[in-house]
Design a protein around this motif. Sequence first.
Motif, PDB file in Angstrom:
ATOM      1  N   VAL A 205       0.848  -1.207   0.000  1.00 33.16           N
ATOM      2  CA  VAL A 205       0.000   0.000   0.000  1.00 33.16           C
ATOM      3  C   VAL A 205       0.878   1.249   0.000  1.00 33.16           C
ATOM      4  O   VAL A 205       0.650   2.188  -0.775  1.00 33.16           O
ATOM      5  CB  VAL A 205      -0.981  -0.002   1.197  1.00 33.16           C
ATOM      6  CG1 VAL A 205      -1.588   1.379   1.406  1.00 33.16           C
ATOM      7  CG2 VAL A 205      -2.099  -1.028   0.984  1.00 33.16           C
ATOM      8  N   ILE A 206       1.912   1.260   0.830  1.00 33.24           N
ATOM      9  CA  ILE A 206       2.743   2.468   0.908  1.00 33.24           C
ATOM     10  C   ILE A 206       3.568   2.630  -0.375  1.00 33.24           C
ATOM     11  O   ILE A 206       3.791   3.746  -0.840  1.00 33.24           O
ATOM     12  CB  ILE A 206       3.623   2.488   2.188  1.00 33.24           C
ATOM     13  CG1 ILE A 206       4.122   3.894   2.488  1.00 33.24           C
ATOM     14  CG2 ILE A 206       4.795   1.539   2.105  1.00 33.24           C
ATOM     15  CD1 ILE A 206       3.067   4.875   2.892  1.00 33.24           C
ATOM     16  N   ALA A 207       3.981   1.501  -0.967  1.00 29.91           N
ATOM     17  CA  ALA A 207       4.723   1.590  -2.235  1.00 29.91           C
ATOM     18  C   ALA A 207       3.853   2.286  -3.284  1.00 29.91           C
ATOM     19  O   ALA A 207       4.298   3.190  -3.996  1.00 29.91           O
ATOM     20  CB  ALA A 207       5.121   0.192  -2.716  1.00 29.91           C
ATOM     21  N   ARG A 208       2.605   1.884  -3.338  1.00 32.74           N
ATOM     22  CA  ARG A 208       1.705   2.485  -4.321  1.00 32.74           C
ATOM     23  C   ARG A 208       1.395   3.936  -3.969  1.00 32.74           C
ATOM     24  O   ARG A 208       1.329   4.795  -4.856  1.00 32.74           O
ATOM     25  CB  ARG A 208       0.431   1.642  -4.386  1.00 32.74           C
ATOM     26  CG  ARG A 208      -0.399   2.026  -5.535  1.00 32.74           C
ATOM     27  CD  ARG A 208      -1.343   0.927  -5.897  1.00 32.74           C
ATOM     28  NE  ARG A 208      -2.465   1.516  -6.601  1.00 32.74           N
ATOM     29  CZ  ARG A 208      -3.590   0.878  -6.866  1.00 32.74           C
ATOM     30  NH1 ARG A 208      -3.750  -0.356  -6.491  1.00 32.74           N
ATOM     31  NH2 ARG A 208      -4.557   1.485  -7.522  1.00 32.74           N
ATOM     32  N   GLY A 209       1.224   4.192  -2.673  1.00 38.22           N
ATOM     33  CA  GLY A 209       0.954   5.561  -2.237  1.00 38.22           C
ATOM     34  C   GLY A 209       2.107   6.493  -2.595  1.00 38.22           C
ATOM     35  O   GLY A 209       1.899   7.613  -3.080  1.00 38.22           O
ATOM     36  N   PHE A 210       3.335   6.023  -2.383  1.00 38.81           N
ATOM     37  CA  PHE A 210       4.527   6.829  -2.723  1.00 38.81           C
ATOM     38  C   PHE A 210       4.601   7.047  -4.239  1.00 38.81           C
ATOM     39  O   PHE A 210       4.947   8.130  -4.702  1.00 38.81           O
ATOM     40  CB  PHE A 210       5.797   6.134  -2.230  1.00 38.81           C
ATOM     41  CG  PHE A 210       6.082   6.344  -0.751  1.00 38.81           C
ATOM     42  CD1 PHE A 210       5.497   7.383  -0.036  1.00 38.81           C
ATOM     43  CD2 PHE A 210       6.962   5.505  -0.073  1.00 38.81           C
ATOM     44  CE1 PHE A 210       5.775   7.579   1.319  1.00 38.81           C
ATOM     45  CE2 PHE A 210       7.250   5.696   1.284  1.00 38.81           C
ATOM     46  CZ  PHE A 210       6.655   6.735   1.972  1.00 38.81           C
ATOM     47  N   ARG A 211       4.288   6.009  -4.987  1.00 37.40           N
ATOM     48  CA  ARG A 211       4.322   6.160  -6.448  1.00 37.40           C
ATOM     49  C   ARG A 211       3.285   7.185  -6.902  1.00 37.40           C
ATOM     50  O   ARG A 211       3.581   8.068  -7.716  1.00 37.40           O
ATOM     51  CB  ARG A 211       4.072   4.808  -7.124  1.00 37.40           C
ATOM     52  CG  ARG A 211       4.294   4.860  -8.634  1.00 37.40           C
ATOM     53  CD  ARG A 211       4.031   3.522  -9.271  1.00 37.40           C
ATOM     54  NE  ARG A 211       2.637   3.120  -9.096  1.00 37.40           N
ATOM     55  CZ  ARG A 211       2.174   1.891  -9.304  1.00 37.40           C
ATOM     56  NH1 ARG A 211       2.998   0.926  -9.684  1.00 37.40           N
ATOM     57  NH2 ARG A 211       0.901   1.614  -9.143  1.00 37.40           N
ATOM     58  N   ASP A 212       2.075   7.075  -6.342  1.00 40.45           N
ATOM     59  CA  ASP A 212       1.028   8.030  -6.717  1.00 40.45           C
ATOM     60  C   ASP A 212       1.372   9.454  -6.290  1.00 40.45           C
ATOM     61  O   ASP A 212       0.871  10.421  -6.844  1.00 40.45           O
ATOM     62  CB  ASP A 212      -0.325   7.618  -6.113  1.00 40.45           C
ATOM     63  CG  ASP A 212      -0.893   6.376  -6.792  1.00 40.45           C
ATOM     64  OD1 ASP A 212      -0.287   5.919  -7.784  1.00 40.45           O
ATOM     65  OD2 ASP A 212      -1.929   5.858  -6.323  1.00 40.45           O
ATOM     66  N   ALA A 213       2.248   9.557  -5.266  1.00 43.54           N
ATOM     67  CA  ALA A 213       2.670  10.892  -4.804  1.00 43.54           C
ATOM     68  C   ALA A 213       3.797  11.452  -5.672  1.00 43.54           C
ATOM     69  O   ALA A 213       4.286  12.544  -5.421  1.00 43.54           O
ATOM     70  CB  ALA A 213       3.116  10.821  -3.347  1.00 43.54           C
TER      71      ALA A 213
END
Lengths: 135, 557
Positions: A25-33
């Motif tokens: 989840v955080i990997a995707r959140g960082f990518r989306d950021a």
Amino acid sequence: MSPKRKIRILIAKPGLDGHDRGARVIARGFRDAGFEVIYTGLHQTPEQIVATAIQEDVDVIGLSALSGAHDYLFPRITELLREEGADDITVIGGGIIPEEDIPELNKAGVKAIFTPGTRIEEAVAWVKGHVKLRG
Amino acid sequence: MVKEEEFAELRQGKGRWKKDLDEARSKVPLRRNRFSTVSDLEIEGLYTPEDIKHLDYFQKIGFPGQYPFTRGIQPSMYLGRLWTMRMFSGLGGPEETNQRFKYLLEHGETGLSVAFHFPTLMGYDSDSSMAKGEVGKCGVAVDTLKDMEILFDGIPLDRVTTSMTINPPASILLAMYIVAAEKQGVNREQISGTIQNDMLKEFIAQKTLMLPPNPSIRLIVDTVEFCTLEVPRWNTISISGYHIREAGATAVQELAFTLADGIAYVEACIDRALDIDRFAPRLSFFFDAHIDFFEEIAKLRAARRMWARIMKERFGSKSSRSWMLRFHTQTAGVSLTAQQPYNNVVRTTCEALAAVLGGTQSLHTNSLDETYAIPTEEAAFIALRTQQVLAEETGVANTIDPLAGSYFVEALTNRIEEDAWEYIHKIDELGGMVKAIDRGYPQAEIAESAYIYQQQIDSGEKTLIGVNKYVTDHPPIPIWRMDPAIEKKQLERLKAVKTTRNNDRVRTHLERIRRGAEGDENLMPLIIDAVREYTTLQEICDVFRQVFGTYQDPGMF
């Protein structure tokens, strides 16, 4: 002037812990950021994580552990980074980590610990506010 | 049931209610524009007989103990015997865990459940370089038969049932349990319990990984074949939705992927020419009880109805015992919060109640401190008492399937079933669960649901008390810490075992396992002989890894 490059982050799962929901989840959140994100996949030794971080030339390592083994694994990773002269990589972590363990992890060079309930936004803001791009 | 001519009147009535509702909301707006379950399944504000007008009682609901088992698998359900209170426990070394088992049994627990530490779960001994920093932290360390003997010391294995959450090395831990029982004078026909032994959900969600899918399934079918003949009261696979859900799946995904895993195991056993009506009655299931009360009850009722149909119609099994979906439930670890941790007792109570109203056969209730560490004795005590209060004070066990006939619960049961069939058909189209896993299909579906849920929490669309609403500081609570002396003791014991056993015999047994693995002989008898000589878990797993290769998580996000 060249535009400022993106922050590169390695999300890593050290040890035998298989709980990867948070890491993914955080990997995707960082990518989306807008960060560049590399995810190691599971069951990485501290040596493998440090080697990947150096090879991928990342600015940040985000460690995730829900097994209780953070007290050995996180400091081992910062120690290896120092040995490799790569301790300008910012190390942060998250997972099932008792609050009373955090000062010890900070002392070992883990710059921030994000415990359960952290919003993605908070972690993103921390990275934007604290991470210096490496040379 | 409402007759057709009455529906006109019903529709008129609903129309009038809608008008009243519109008037009411013009004064006080509704709390939300859209109401949905924790899995984001949209639900109506009101259900009426019209929502279940096609529901045939005899075909879709029926009676407890009868096909399709929607109301429960036994005719008496909790009127006869309450669910088994089975607390998942494992901490430090086998001595500490043995003590915890005895403590829980003394306080009314009715079944055991072993949580192993990560090295055991992954097929490594405590002295492996892979085990550094992990010994005893997340469960109990078991390296050899010696540890298993200590773990059950003073606990008569003909009088308790034991569930072991163990997957890649399940056959080895089962072998150790069989021999530990033998040493107590209890033969293998008398023991009863469960090994999780469900590798498909490991690839999908829990990720304790060792071998690639095909050899993993071969080992599983070996245990099914062996137990069917020799350990008749053993549940050979606990086909698990729990970890799928905890990894982020919705209720429908949990249900569908679990049943699809079950289908894959049944097919693998049939391919081995095993008789379905001999092995299927010993397949069991394991579900999550999440926080959305009615969704969980509906999911569990739908699960029974779907499995009965799969076994009867898809596989043509003849025995009603094969049609029954028996299951364990654990409350949702993922629903608990580190913030204001005492609220977790309330969450767990609601979830446990849903499991009971869903007709579970056994139940683990999480402890309030599990967002920090393995539970303290005090926290585990409260969690056990939670079940006992539900069972013996509230009256919820006094009638069978009390929510049957609820317009909402029956409509939701139908809806979840329909949506789950869609996923199962999709997986069939992909060529079955093993192929679907190869393509990363269930993994990607779960990751997507997990991300959506996180966004709903972050935006406040879904509420998590103490996290995104009613936020306050909370004082720290006492948590369990492992005494570092435990690791040292475990390493010393392992070293002593390795020096005092007959190492020539160990080598011979390992060689036999290697040859067996290279061929197609059932490995269980060979593993039992090897563990009896105190061959370690890792020594056997290393042979498996050499013969079959290993599996690496693809690491997608």
